[in-house]
Design a protein around this motif. Structure first.
Motif, PDB file in Angstrom:
ATOM      1  N   TYR A   1       0.835  -1.198   0.000  1.00 60.41           N
ATOM      2  CA  TYR A   1       0.000   0.000   0.000  1.00 60.41           C
ATOM      3  C   TYR A   1       0.874   1.254   0.000  1.00 60.41           C
ATOM      4  CZ  TYR A   1      -4.122   2.830   0.989  1.00 60.41           C
ATOM      5  OH  TYR A   1      -5.145   3.734   0.917  1.00 60.41           O
ATOM      6  N   SER A   2       1.981   1.207   0.692  1.00 59.67           N
ATOM      7  CA  SER A   2       2.890   2.357   0.733  1.00 59.67           C
ATOM      8  C   SER A   2       3.520   2.627  -0.623  1.00 59.67           C
ATOM      9  CB  SER A   2       4.005   2.122   1.762  1.00 59.67           C
ATOM     10  OG  SER A   2       3.484   2.079   3.056  1.00 59.67           O
TER      11      SER A   2
ATOM     12  N   PRO B   1      -0.075   3.622  -3.854  1.00 53.53           N
ATOM     13  CA  PRO B   1      -1.428   4.134  -3.649  1.00 53.53           C
ATOM     14  C   PRO B   1      -1.881   4.983  -4.824  1.00 53.53           C
ATOM     15  CG  PRO B   1       0.132   5.408  -2.381  1.00 53.53           C
ATOM     16  CD  PRO B   1       0.905   4.292  -3.047  1.00 53.53           C
TER      17      PRO B   1
ATOM     18  N   ASP C   1      -6.117   7.502  -2.494  1.00 58.10           N
ATOM     19  CA  ASP C   1      -5.424   6.902  -1.356  1.00 58.10           C
ATOM     20  C   ASP C   1      -4.354   7.849  -0.813  1.00 58.10           C
ATOM     21  OD1 ASP C   1      -6.913   4.531  -1.591  1.00 58.10           O
ATOM     22  OD2 ASP C   1      -5.490   3.743  -3.067  1.00 58.10           O
ATOM     23  N   LEU C   2      -3.647   8.521  -1.704  1.00 61.57           N
ATOM     24  CA  LEU C   2      -2.628   9.484  -1.269  1.00 61.57           C
ATOM     25  C   LEU C   2      -3.248  10.609  -0.446  1.00 61.57           C
ATOM     26  CD1 LEU C   2      -0.354   9.812  -4.432  1.00 61.57           C
ATOM     27  CD2 LEU C   2       0.270   8.845  -2.207  1.00 61.57           C
TER      28      LEU C   2
ATOM     29  N   LEU D   1      -4.120   9.176   2.953  1.00 66.62           N
ATOM     30  CA  LEU D   1      -2.898   9.058   3.754  1.00 66.62           C
ATOM     31  C   LEU D   1      -2.455  10.417   4.281  1.00 66.62           C
ATOM     32  CD1 LEU D   1      -0.765   6.522   1.681  1.00 66.62           C
ATOM     33  CD2 LEU D   1      -1.785   6.162   3.938  1.00 66.62           C
TER      34      LEU D   1
END
Length: 81
Positions: free
Chosen positions: A46-47, A50, A54-55, A58
């Motif tokens: 996921y890191s 994304p 998603d970014l 986060l």
């Protein structure tokens, strides 16, 4: 949240000398979280990849966590003075 904690360097700090200690702490708090390998595979995957939404998520989580840490630090400082 785990991805944010990982990015900020909190997953492996002075409280956890290895990944199993972290998994044990998470299981004590949240119950069954699955295997250690799957947990860290997910965090790493996921890191690394994304999407734009998603970014943004986060970024929001990271800022909320940093704000909470800052607030807790300020309260602790105020209590000690």
């Amino acid at each position: 949240m785990l991805v944010v904690l990982n990015e900020l360097g909190y997953l492996m700090n002075k409280h956890f000398t290895n990944k199993q200690q972290l998994v044990n702490a998470l299981e004590t708090t949240f119950g069954d979280i699955g295997s250690r390998q799957n947990l860290f595979t997910y965090v790493d995957r996921y890191s690394d990849a994304p999407g734009p939404a998603d970014l943004e998520e986060l970024k929001r989580h990271k800022q909320r966590l940093l704000d909470a840490i800052s607030k807790a630090s300020q309260q602790s400082f105020a209590n000690n003075t």
